[in-house]
Design an enzyme around this catalytic site. Structure first.
Site, PDB file in Angstrom:
ATOM      1  N   GLU A 138       0.842  -1.202   0.000  1.00 15.00           N
ATOM      2  CA  GLU A 138       0.000   0.000   0.000  1.00 15.00           C
ATOM      3  C   GLU A 138       0.875   1.249   0.000  1.00 15.00           C
ATOM      4  O   GLU A 138       1.921   1.284   0.657  1.00 15.00           O
ATOM      5  CB  GLU A 138      -0.907   0.027   1.232  1.00 15.00           C
ATOM      6  CG  GLU A 138      -2.093  -0.910   1.164  1.00 15.00           C
ATOM      7  CD  GLU A 138      -3.248  -0.340   0.352  1.00 15.00           C
ATOM      8  OE1 GLU A 138      -3.097   0.771  -0.190  1.00 15.00           O
ATOM      9  OE2 GLU A 138      -4.278  -1.023   0.265  1.00 15.00           O
ATOM     10  N   ASP A 149      -6.950   1.613  -8.371  1.00 15.65           N
ATOM     11  CA  ASP A 149      -5.613   2.018  -7.935  1.00 15.65           C
ATOM     12  C   ASP A 149      -4.533   1.155  -8.588  1.00 15.65           C
ATOM     13  O   ASP A 149      -4.795   0.006  -8.922  1.00 15.65           O
ATOM     14  CB  ASP A 149      -5.503   1.991  -6.406  1.00 15.65           C
ATOM     15  CG  ASP A 149      -5.854   0.657  -5.797  1.00 15.65           C
ATOM     16  OD1 ASP A 149      -6.846   0.048  -6.212  1.00 15.65           O
ATOM     17  OD2 ASP A 149      -5.134   0.210  -4.878  1.00 15.65           O
TER      18      ASP A 149
END
Length: 471
Positions: free
Chosen positions: A288, A340
């Site tokens: 992340e 994303d």
């Protein structure tokens, strides 16, 4: 990005150069400068501290009213989820509707100030203390809604780092102001040394056991993919969310925007719930990255280099080809409904760092901290400076002396800005700073039964410890 509607929020932040705080987030329709002035005055909150909190959360971008991964809204990230209810708290204090607090910038800033003041009141801050930004540390930590004290400190530290660097974005300006915060119950150092992690230099903060599956990879299941995510929230908030049992999501690693600091949350042998598709959770490692997909200001070169070094390390250990078929975005997972890392993620730059080796700094430093400090010294603490280097604290049990040395990982053999410092409680701070080829230091000082503050820098990546190792 872990969930379609729920996104992440701000907490385990940290130590970092915020030179990039001259942001590029677009100003929203509401006049944000006036909103911060009014909110600070109404609730007697230090104005620049309020700005710093908003910047640490969102870069002062309301993201069009869309929620973060933690279901937080607006530039002040007012949250409504099973464990945090700052949105509802703001509505109660201000008598504004939740809908208005979500979508109107001025209302959102007012609500954020109201919640922060309520945290200060609960701590018993007096009118005089409220004028001093240093006294607000515990209130700021409480605002973040962290899962534990370690993450709360990371969150608060990030806000004070922004305060020290200043802000100039979305029409809002604040003057750089270095404040030594009164940390109160958060005064102890929350960091965990890298020895507990799969990747050297990473910090460790365990995700809730509800948010990953214990496994035995790669013995039982082959690892052949690395998946790149964007948090849709802050570094600290993401860490806090993964520590929340209600989240049901996690990733193996989280990377900070400002300096590339890395926190591991799930051991690589275990299956993090990050891909959204079970078969890809089984075969992949998830990374992340702090930020929002619609705001390029979060994707710093420090983040790219640090993450690329991590990806290269993982790929080398598991024999994963360093190509775009095996290093993929969340959007590229078959069956995924996520977008994303988004169009602002620079895949060309990122993959050049992964394949070219520049992400890891290129080459190996021939020195160690023990060599720099000398015989009898052993490392008792360390802090990675992104991928640029590491600063070490050593101790000699025979002489009761401490020593600090900063070792470079980038531009090895070439003179570049590097520093190390050591301050023994009650004594003058001693710094070794300049353009060095391999290291800064050594700085030695007697510190038996004394607290020490230590740290250093390589380029724009810096670290300053709290007073610690006291006796």
């Amino acid at each position: 990005m872990m969930m379609k509607k729920l996104l992440l929020a701000g907490v385990l932040i940290v130590g970092a150069q915020q030179a990039a705080l001259v942001g590029t987030a677009q100003a929203t329709a509401a006049p944000l400068p006036a909103a911060f002035d009014k909110a600070a005055s109404t609730y007697e909150v230090p104005r620049d501290l309020l700005v710093a909190l908003g910047y640490a959360e969102t870069h002062l971008d309301d993201h069009g009213g869309q929620p973060s991964a933690m279901n937080g809204f607006g530039v002040m990230h007012l949250v409504s989820n099973p464990s945090s209810h700052t949105l509802e708290e703001a509505a109660k204090i201000t008598s504004l509707t939740a809908a208005k607090l979500k979508t109107d910038d001025a209302s959102n800033v007012l609500g954020g100030a109201a919640v922060l003041r309520a945290k200060a009141d609960k701590l018993g801050l007096t009118a005089t203390e409220r004028k001093d930004p240093a006294k607000w540390y515990e209130a700021v930590a409480a605002y973040g809604g962290a899962a534990n004290e370690t993450t709360a400190r990371v969150y608060a530290d990030a806000v004070y780092e922004v305060l020290a660097a200043g802000v100039n974005t979305a029409g809002v300006k604040s003057t750089a102001k270095v404040v030594e915060p009164d940390r109160g119950k958060y005064n102890s150092d929350p960091r965990t040394l890298a020895a507990t992690t799969d990747y050297p230099g990473a910090l460790w903060a365990a995700a809730s056991s509800s948010n990953y599956a214990v496994s035995n990879r790669p013995t039982d299941e082959k690892i052949d993919r690395i998946i790149i995510h964007v948090t849709q929230g802050s570094y600290a908030g993401t860490i806090s969310w993964f520590q929340n049992s209600a989240a049901k999501v996690s990733a193996h690693y989280v990377v900070r925007s400002s300096d590339g600091q890395i926190t591991q949350m799930v051991r690589e042998k275990n299956r993090a719930f990050h891909a959204g598709v079970s078969s890809y959770n089984h075969r992949s490692i998830g990374i992340e990255h702090e930020g929002f997909i619609n705001d390029a200001s979060w994707f710093t070169d420090q983040m790219y280099r640090s993450s690329a070094a991590l990806t290269k390390n993982i790929a080398d250990r598991y024999g994963i080809p360093k190509d775009r078929s095996h290093i993929i975005g969340h959007v590229e997972v078959p069956g995924s409904d996520h977008t994303d890392p988004g169009s602002h993620w620079n895949w060309t730059k990122y993959m050049s760092y992964v394949t070219g080796g520049t992400g890891g700094g290129g080459g190996t430093n021939p020195y160690t901290a023990e060599k720099v400090c000398g015989d009898g010294y052993k490392v008792i603490d360390s802090q990675a400076l992104g991928t640029a280097g590491t600063v070490y604290l050593l101790y000699n049990s025979t002489t009761a002396n401490n020593c600090v040395a900063t070792l470079k990982k980038t531009s090895l053999g070439k003179a570049s800005a590097t520093s190390a410092f050591l301050q023994v409680a009650g004594k003058t701070k001693v710094t070794d700073s300049g353009s060095f080829t391999y290291y800064a230091g050594p700085i030695r000082a007697a510190a038996e039964d004394k607290c020490v503050t230590w740290g250093g820098s390589v380029g724009s990546s810096t670290y300053t410890s709290p007073p610690e190792h006291c006796g």
